[in-house]
Design a protein around this motif. Sequence first.
Motif, PDB file in Angstrom:
ATOM      1  N   TYR A  41       0.802  -1.218   0.000  1.00  0.00           N
ATOM      2  CA  TYR A  41       0.000   0.000   0.000  1.00  0.00           C
ATOM      3  C   TYR A  41       0.837   1.272   0.000  1.00  0.00           C
ATOM      4  O   TYR A  41       0.310   2.361  -0.136  1.00  0.00           O
ATOM      5  N   PRO A  44       0.858   3.219  -4.601  1.00  0.00           N
ATOM      6  CA  PRO A  44      -0.373   3.068  -5.397  1.00  0.00           C
ATOM      7  C   PRO A  44      -0.028   2.734  -6.850  1.00  0.00           C
ATOM      8  O   PRO A  44       1.031   3.143  -7.345  1.00  0.00           O
ATOM      9  N   PRO A  45      -0.908   2.012  -7.533  1.00  0.00           N
ATOM     10  CA  PRO A  45      -0.634   1.699  -8.937  1.00  0.00           C
ATOM     11  C   PRO A  45      -0.569   2.975  -9.786  1.00  0.00           C
ATOM     12  O   PRO A  45      -1.236   3.968  -9.473  1.00  0.00           O
ATOM     13  N   ASP A  47      -1.828   3.529 -12.571  1.00  0.00           N
ATOM     14  CA  ASP A  47      -3.131   3.800 -13.188  1.00  0.00           C
ATOM     15  C   ASP A  47      -4.266   3.752 -12.161  1.00  0.00           C
ATOM     16  O   ASP A  47      -5.386   3.357 -12.480  1.00  0.00           O
ATOM     17  N   ALA A  48      -3.983   4.185 -10.942  1.00  0.00           N
ATOM     18  CA  ALA A  48      -4.978   4.133  -9.866  1.00  0.00           C
ATOM     19  C   ALA A  48      -6.237   4.908 -10.243  1.00  0.00           C
ATOM     20  O   ALA A  48      -6.167   6.011 -10.782  1.00  0.00           O
ATOM     21  N   ALA A  49      -7.391   4.288  -9.954  1.00  0.00           N
ATOM     22  CA  ALA A  49      -8.670   4.947 -10.204  1.00  0.00           C
ATOM     23  C   ALA A  49      -8.900   6.013  -9.139  1.00  0.00           C
ATOM     24  O   ALA A  49      -8.439   5.881  -8.000  1.00  0.00           O
ATOM     25  N   GLU A  50      -9.617   7.059  -9.508  1.00  0.00           N
ATOM     26  CA  GLU A  50      -9.927   8.116  -8.552  1.00  0.00           C
ATOM     27  C   GLU A  50     -10.935   7.619  -7.535  1.00  0.00           C
ATOM     28  O   GLU A  50     -11.747   6.735  -7.821  1.00  0.00           O
ATOM     29  N   HIS A  93      -5.551   7.367   0.309  1.00  0.00           N
ATOM     30  CA  HIS A  93      -6.114   6.774  -0.907  1.00  0.00           C
ATOM     31  C   HIS A  93      -5.084   5.896  -1.597  1.00  0.00           C
ATOM     32  O   HIS A  93      -3.917   6.256  -1.727  1.00  0.00           O
ATOM     33  N   TYR A  94      -5.547   4.719  -2.046  1.00  0.00           N
ATOM     34  CA  TYR A  94      -4.686   3.780  -2.765  1.00  0.00           C
ATOM     35  C   TYR A  94      -5.155   3.625  -4.208  1.00  0.00           C
ATOM     36  O   TYR A  94      -4.420   3.904  -5.142  1.00  0.00           O
ATOM     37  N   ASP A  95      -6.405   3.183  -4.394  1.00  0.00           N
ATOM     38  CA  ASP A  95      -6.919   2.933  -5.742  1.00  0.00           C
ATOM     39  C   ASP A  95      -8.438   2.799  -5.680  1.00  0.00           C
ATOM     40  O   ASP A  95      -8.949   1.941  -4.958  1.00  0.00           O
TER      41      ASP A  95
END
Length: 143
Positions: A41, A44-45, A47-50, A93-95
């Motif tokens: 964690y 974050p990726p 391409d993490a989604a909002e 926030h992560y994803d």
Amino acid sequence: MGDTARHGGRSALAPQRPARLDLIGKIYAQEAAAGRSPTDYSKPPADAAEARPLAAYTGVYANGYYGALTVTASGGELTMRLGPKPTTFRLTHYDGDTYSFRTVGENAVGLSGVTFHGDRDGKATRVTVEAFDKNGLGVFTRR
């Protein structure tokens, strides 16, 4: 004087480390890693989604084992508060609908996930706290 000083390294005559110490070391390492999340964690990726608007997550969630979990938003950040001596944890926030928090106390395992689920009138209906879900007890339902 030790082996290294006398011979420049470990000599064939030096006492060898007992195999049981290696085994015990492996067991301790397994125990230390057992509760850790398989997800890193801290990264974050790409391409993490909002996340949804923070208001979608705020509110009180209940769990028959752990009791109430309260999610609040302040200054653009989320926190969750729970426990018999209520403790507040900052959520990062992560994803998408997944956040992380740093565990504390004797059962601390580093960063762990908090994932919000469902949608009723624009609000999450459940939240799963990964650190508490080893035996399926980590799901909290919105009150």
